[in-house]
Motif scaffolding. Structure first.
Motif, PDB file in Angstrom:
ATOM      1  N   SER A 145       0.827  -1.209   0.000  1.00  0.00           N
ATOM      2  CA  SER A 145       0.000   0.000   0.000  1.00  0.00           C
ATOM      3  C   SER A 145       0.860   1.257   0.000  1.00  0.00           C
ATOM      4  O   SER A 145       0.360   2.353  -0.239  1.00  0.00           O
ATOM      5  N   GLY A 146       2.163   1.095   0.292  1.00  0.00           N
ATOM      6  CA  GLY A 146       3.072   2.228   0.306  1.00  0.00           C
ATOM      7  C   GLY A 146       4.244   2.012  -0.628  1.00  0.00           C
ATOM      8  O   GLY A 146       4.191   1.213  -1.561  1.00  0.00           O
ATOM      9  N   MET A 147       5.340   2.732  -0.377  1.00  0.00           N
ATOM     10  CA  MET A 147       6.493   2.733  -1.270  1.00  0.00           C
ATOM     11  C   MET A 147       7.673   2.000  -0.650  1.00  0.00           C
ATOM     12  O   MET A 147       7.833   1.954   0.565  1.00  0.00           O
ATOM     13  N   ASN A 148       8.505   1.443  -1.530  1.00  0.00           N
ATOM     14  CA  ASN A 148       9.761   0.850  -1.110  1.00  0.00           C
ATOM     15  C   ASN A 148      10.894   1.856  -1.339  1.00  0.00           C
ATOM     16  O   ASN A 148      11.061   2.368  -2.449  1.00  0.00           O
ATOM     17  N   LEU A 149      11.628   2.159  -0.286  1.00  0.00           N
ATOM     18  CA  LEU A 149      12.790   3.036  -0.401  1.00  0.00           C
ATOM     19  C   LEU A 149      14.017   2.165  -0.628  1.00  0.00           C
ATOM     20  O   LEU A 149      14.438   1.428   0.257  1.00  0.00           O
ATOM     21  N   ARG A 150      14.567   2.236  -1.841  1.00  0.00           N
ATOM     22  CA  ARG A 150      15.733   1.404  -2.170  1.00  0.00           C
ATOM     23  C   ARG A 150      16.980   2.275  -2.213  1.00  0.00           C
ATOM     24  O   ARG A 150      16.971   3.372  -2.754  1.00  0.00           O
ATOM     25  N   LEU A 151      18.040   1.774  -1.614  1.00  0.00           N
ATOM     26  CA  LEU A 151      19.305   2.495  -1.585  1.00  0.00           C
ATOM     27  C   LEU A 151      20.349   1.655  -2.312  1.00  0.00           C
ATOM     28  O   LEU A 151      20.792   0.629  -1.804  1.00  0.00           O
ATOM     29  N   GLY A 152      20.702   2.061  -3.516  1.00  0.00           N
ATOM     30  CA  GLY A 152      21.652   1.304  -4.317  1.00  0.00           C
ATOM     31  C   GLY A 152      22.819   2.154  -4.764  1.00  0.00           C
ATOM     32  O   GLY A 152      23.028   3.273  -4.291  1.00  0.00           O
ATOM     33  N   GLY A 153      23.586   1.607  -5.699  1.00  0.00           N
ATOM     34  CA  GLY A 153      24.753   2.294  -6.207  1.00  0.00           C
ATOM     35  C   GLY A 153      24.451   3.101  -7.453  1.00  0.00           C
ATOM     36  O   GLY A 153      23.354   3.636  -7.622  1.00  0.00           O
ATOM     37  N   SER A 154      25.416   3.145  -8.352  1.00  0.00           N
ATOM     38  CA  SER A 154      25.279   3.937  -9.583  1.00  0.00           C
ATOM     39  C   SER A 154      25.802   3.135 -10.765  1.00  0.00           C
ATOM     40  O   SER A 154      26.524   2.153 -10.602  1.00  0.00           O
ATOM     41  N   THR A 155      25.431   3.569 -11.973  1.00  0.00           N
ATOM     42  CA  THR A 155      25.944   2.943 -13.191  1.00  0.00           C
ATOM     43  C   THR A 155      26.720   3.963 -14.004  1.00  0.00           C
ATOM     44  O   THR A 155      26.510   5.178 -13.887  1.00  0.00           O
ATOM     45  N   PHE A 156      27.616   3.457 -14.838  1.00  0.00           N
ATOM     46  CA  PHE A 156      28.483   4.303 -15.646  1.00  0.00           C
ATOM     47  C   PHE A 156      28.618   3.698 -17.041  1.00  0.00           C
ATOM     48  O   PHE A 156      28.477   2.481 -17.218  1.00  0.00           O
ATOM     49  N   VAL A 157      28.891   4.532 -18.015  1.00  0.00           N
ATOM     50  CA  VAL A 157      29.128   4.032 -19.372  1.00  0.00           C
ATOM     51  C   VAL A 157      30.450   3.268 -19.376  1.00  0.00           C
ATOM     52  O   VAL A 157      31.470   3.765 -18.914  1.00  0.00           O
ATOM     53  N   ILE A 174      18.131  -1.697 -10.508  1.00  0.00           N
ATOM     54  CA  ILE A 174      17.258  -0.523 -10.559  1.00  0.00           C
ATOM     55  C   ILE A 174      17.073  -0.039 -12.002  1.00  0.00           C
ATOM     56  O   ILE A 174      15.968   0.298 -12.429  1.00  0.00           O
ATOM     57  N   GLU A 175      18.164  -0.019 -12.773  1.00  0.00           N
ATOM     58  CA  GLU A 175      18.117   0.425 -14.166  1.00  0.00           C
ATOM     59  C   GLU A 175      17.154  -0.421 -15.002  1.00  0.00           C
ATOM     60  O   GLU A 175      16.555   0.071 -15.964  1.00  0.00           O
ATOM     61  N   ASN A 176      17.023  -1.699 -14.656  1.00  0.00           N
ATOM     62  CA  ASN A 176      16.259  -2.622 -15.488  1.00  0.00           C
ATOM     63  C   ASN A 176      14.904  -3.025 -14.904  1.00  0.00           C
ATOM     64  O   ASN A 176      14.240  -3.905 -15.451  1.00  0.00           O
ATOM     65  N   LEU A 177      14.502  -2.411 -13.814  1.00  0.00           N
ATOM     66  CA  LEU A 177      13.230  -2.780 -13.182  1.00  0.00           C
ATOM     67  C   LEU A 177      12.047  -2.512 -14.112  1.00  0.00           C
ATOM     68  O   LEU A 177      12.014  -1.507 -14.819  1.00  0.00           O
ATOM     69  N   PRO A 178      11.046  -3.408 -14.105  1.00  0.00           N
ATOM     70  CA  PRO A 178       9.830  -3.147 -14.881  1.00  0.00           C
ATOM     71  C   PRO A 178       9.081  -1.945 -14.310  1.00  0.00           C
ATOM     72  O   PRO A 178       9.242  -1.588 -13.138  1.00  0.00           O
ATOM     73  N   PHE A 179       8.249  -1.331 -15.129  1.00  0.00           N
ATOM     74  CA  PHE A 179       7.604  -0.075 -14.752  1.00  0.00           C
ATOM     75  C   PHE A 179       6.718  -0.217 -13.515  1.00  0.00           C
ATOM     76  O   PHE A 179       6.621   0.700 -12.695  1.00  0.00           O
ATOM     77  N   TRP A 180       6.095  -1.415 -13.360  1.00  0.00           N
ATOM     78  CA  TRP A 180       5.151  -1.578 -12.235  1.00  0.00           C
ATOM     79  C   TRP A 180       5.882  -1.631 -10.892  1.00  0.00           C
ATOM     80  O   TRP A 180       5.331  -1.252  -9.862  1.00  0.00           O
ATOM     81  N   VAL A 181       7.157  -2.061 -10.913  1.00  0.00           N
ATOM     82  CA  VAL A 181       7.961  -2.028  -9.687  1.00  0.00           C
ATOM     83  C   VAL A 181       8.434  -0.594  -9.434  1.00  0.00           C
ATOM     84  O   VAL A 181       8.425  -0.115  -8.301  1.00  0.00           O
ATOM     85  N   GLU A 182       8.830   0.074 -10.507  1.00  0.00           N
ATOM     86  CA  GLU A 182       9.282   1.454 -10.392  1.00  0.00           C
ATOM     87  C   GLU A 182       8.191   2.344  -9.802  1.00  0.00           C
ATOM     88  O   GLU A 182       8.474   3.270  -9.023  1.00  0.00           O
ATOM     89  N   MET A 183       6.935   2.048 -10.128  1.00  0.00           N
ATOM     90  CA  MET A 183       5.812   2.842  -9.624  1.00  0.00           C
ATOM     91  C   MET A 183       5.673   2.752  -8.104  1.00  0.00           C
ATOM     92  O   MET A 183       5.150   3.662  -7.475  1.00  0.00           O
ATOM     93  N   ARG A 184       6.133   1.653  -7.512  1.00  0.00           N
ATOM     94  CA  ARG A 184       6.000   1.457  -6.070  1.00  0.00           C
ATOM     95  C   ARG A 184       7.323   1.705  -5.348  1.00  0.00           C
ATOM     96  O   ARG A 184       7.506   1.259  -4.211  1.00  0.00           O
TER      97      ARG A 184
END
Length: 504
Positions: A145-157, A174-184
Motif C-alpha cells: 500500500s506504500g512505497m519501497n525506499l531502495r538504496l543502491g549504487g550507480s551505473t556508468f558508461v 534498478i536500471e532494469n526494473l519493470p515499470f510496475w515495480v518502479e511505480m512502487r
C-alpha cells in the motif's frame, strides 16, 4: 480503497510463487541437475561451450572433471573481450551490463558479466521471491500500500561504441526494473542512480520524506547514513515518526548483528527484518523463517552450486563436492556456474549449512578475508559473534571495524589489532578488549590455543577510531555508497595502516 486493492492483489500474486519454492525445497538435487543441463545446453555453441564440448557432458561428475575451477584473474582476459564487444564467449548473445564488484577495497576492480537471463531469472526472481516469502510469513502485510525506499549504487558508461555499462549490481537492477515495480519505489531512478554519493543521500532524504514508505532495502551501513540524514532534515526523533507505516527492512551485504540495536533505536519500534544474499555474481539466499536468520539456498535461479570444504581448500586445485554431499556445520567455499557465463567460478565467500532439508545456511566468511597469520584461523563469523556478545554485555554499539595482525618481533609474540568506530563507546576500552578476547577464545579453539599463555598471541588490542574515519577512508578511495564495504579481517596490515594514518 484503491491502495488496499493493490496491496491485496500483489500479496496474492506473491503468495502463489511460494508453491514453486516448496518444489525445489522438496527436490533440491533434481532441480540442481536440471539447472546444470540447461546451462550447458544453452551455452553449447559459445566459445567456452565448444572448447569444453558442453553438449557431450552427461553428468555432474563429468562436468567437474572437464572444466577447471576459475578465479577472476583466470577469466579477466575473456571478460575484457566481452567488454570490448565480443559476443558468444562464455554465454550466448551480447552482454552489455557488468557488475563492478565491490567486495573489497582493492584498487583493482572486478567486472562481472550480467546477461539478460541473469537479470530476469536470477536477480528479479530473487526480488519477487523475497516478497513472496515475506507475504507467506506475514499474511496480513500492507507493504504494497506504500512505497519501497531502495538504496543502491550507480551505473556508468563502460563502452560507448557498443552501448555497454558497468556499476554496482543494485544499480543494474534498478536500471532494469519493470515499470510496475518502479511505480512502487522511491525515489525516482534519476535520484537513485546519482553518481555523487553525498548529493544522492541529500536528494533521497528530501524526496522520500514526502512518501508513505512501508519498506526499506539496502546495505545496513549505508542505510544508517540515509536514515540519520532523514532525521536531521525532518527534525523527528525516530524514523517511525516520518514513516508511520514502515514495516520491513530487507538487508544484505554485511552482517546485520552489529547494527540491529542501532536500527531499533533509529526507527523507534520493532519492525520486520529479512536478510538476503545478493552478490555481484548472483542472488543466492533469502531468510525464510521468522525465528531464524538462516537463509534458504535458492536453487532454481540458473545457478549450479559446488562446494569445497575449507579444511581441504587449495584454490583452483581444490576438489569440489555437490549439494548432495554437504554436511552440517562445516565451512565451505562456494563455487558457481551461472546464466551469466561464469563457469566453476570461486566467488570467495564461505558458508556453513545449518539444515539440509531444506538447504539453509549462514555466511561464515571469505576465503581471503580472515586472519590466519599464527594458525588461529579467525573467520568473520567468529568476529561478528564475539563482537555482538561483547557489545551486549558492555552496552556498547559499533558502527564499523576492521582487524589485522601485529606481527611477531623476535622474542615478542604477535597479536590482533582491532580498529573500531563506536556509535556508543564502552565505559572501559581495556575491559572491552579483554572480554572480546575471551569471547573469541570461547568461539574458536585455534585462537584459544594460540592465546594459551601468550606464546603465539598476546591479548588483542582495541583502538577507538574517531567518528567518520571509515567514511573518510572509503571516500578517499572513491568507494562511497552502494555495496562498498570495509574489509573486516585481513592477513596484512595494508588497510589498517591506511586508516591509522587518517586517524588524526
Amino acid at each position: 480503497m484503491k491502495l488496499d486493492l493493490v496491496n491485496s492483489f500483489l500479496s496474492w500474486r506473491m503468495k502463489k510463487r511460494y508453491h514453486q519454492l516448496e518444489l525445489f525445497m522438496k527436490y533440491p538435487h533434481e532441480v540442481q541437475a536440471e539447472v546444470l543441463q540447461n546451462l550447458l545446453g544453452t551455452a553449447a555453441q559459445t566459445e567456452w561451450g565448444k572448447r569444453y564440448d558442453f553438449k557431450s557432458i552427461g553428468s555432474n561428475e563429468e562436468f567437474r572433471d572437464r572444466i577447471p575451477l576459475h578465479r577472476y584473474e583466470d577469466i579477466e582476459p575473456e571478460v575484457q573481450r566481452i567488454r570490448d564487444g565480443a559476443d558468444n564467449v562464455m554465454w550466448p548473445g551480447d552482454i552489455r551490463w557488468f557488475a563492478k564488484s565491490s567486495g573489497t577495497t582493492n584498487a583493482k576492480s572486478k567486472f562481472l558479466p550480467v546477461s539478460n537471463e541473469h537479470i530476469e531469472d536470477c536477480h528479479f526472481k530473487g526480488g519477487k521471491d523475497l516478497l513472496s516469502i515475506y507475504c507467506n510469513l506475514y499474511p496480513e502485510t500492507t507493504i504494497f500500500s506504500g512505497m519501497n525506499l531502495r538504496l543502491g549504487g550507480s551505473t556508468f558508461v563502460d563502452n560507448e561504441e557498443i552501448n555497454s555499462y558497468y556499476g554496482d549490481v543494485s544499480a543494474i537492477i534498478i536500471e532494469n526494473l519493470p515499470f510496475w515495480v518502479e511505480m512502487r519505489s522511491t525515489p525516482s531512478n534519476k535520484i537513485s542512480l546519482m553518481q555523487e554519493w553525498e548529493a544522492k543521500i541529500e536528494a533521497m532524504s528530501t524526496t522520500s520524506m514526502r512518501e508513505d514508505v512501508t519498506s526499506l532495502a539496502g546495505v545496513p551501513s549505508w542505510m544508517m547514513v540515509l536514515l540519520e540524514r532523514v532525521l536531521d532534515i525532518s527534525g523527528k526523533k525516530h524514523i517511525i515518526d516520518v514513516w508511520p507505516n514502515l514495516e520491513l527492512y530487507m538487508h544484505g551485504g554485511v552482517s546485520f548483528a552489529p547494527y540491529r540495536s542501532q536500527f531499533k533505536e533509529l526507527i523507534g519500534k520493532d519492525i520486520n527484518y529479512l536478510e538476503t544474499y545478493n552478490a555481484s555474481e548472483g542472488f543466492f539466499g533469502i531468510q525464510d523463517q521468522k525465528e531464524s536468520e538462516d537463509m534458504l539456498l535458492m536453487l532454481d535461479y540458473g545457478i549450479y552450486y559446488e562446494f569445497i570444504p575449507m579444511d581441504q581448500f587449495d584454490g583452483t586445485n581444490s576438489k569440489t563436492i555437490g549439494l548432495e554431499e554437504v554436511k552440517l556445520n562445516t565451512n565451505y567455499a562456494v563455487v558457481i556456474s551461472t546464466n551469466a557465463g561464469l563457469w566453476r567460478y570461486l566467488i570467495g565467500d564461505t558458508i556453513r549449512f545449518s539444515s539440509i532439508s531444506p538447504y539453509r545456511f549462514r555466511i561464515s566468511g571469505r576465503t581471503k578475508h580472515f586472519i590466519n597469520v599464527f594458525g588461529e584461523e579467525l573467520i568473520i563469523e567468529n568476529a561478528e559473534s564475539a563482537l555482538t556478545a561483547t557489545c551486549n554485555e558492555m552496552g556498547a554499539r559499533i558502527h564499523e571495524y576492521t582487524a589485522a595482525p601485529i606481527f611477531m618481533q623476535r622474542k615478542e609474540s604477535g597479536a590482533h589489532q582491532w580498529l573500531i568506530e563506536f556509535e556508543q563507546e564502552p565505559n572501559s576500552l581495556e575491559e572491552f578488549a579483554q572480554l572480546l578476547d575471551q569471547k573469541l577464545c570461547g568461539l574458536n579453539s585455534d585462537y584459544e590455543a594460540k592465546r594459551h599463555k601468550g606464546m603465539a598471541l598476546k591479548p588483542l588490542e582495541v583502538i577507538s577510531a574517531r567518528k567518520g574515519l571509515f567514511y573518510d577512508w572509503l571516500k578517499q578511495k572513491g568507494k562511497l555508497g552502494g555495496q562498498n564495504k570495509v574489509p573486516r579481517l585481513s592477513n596484512s596490515r595494508e588497510h589498517i595502516e591506511e586508516l591509522l594514518a587518517l586517524q588524526t
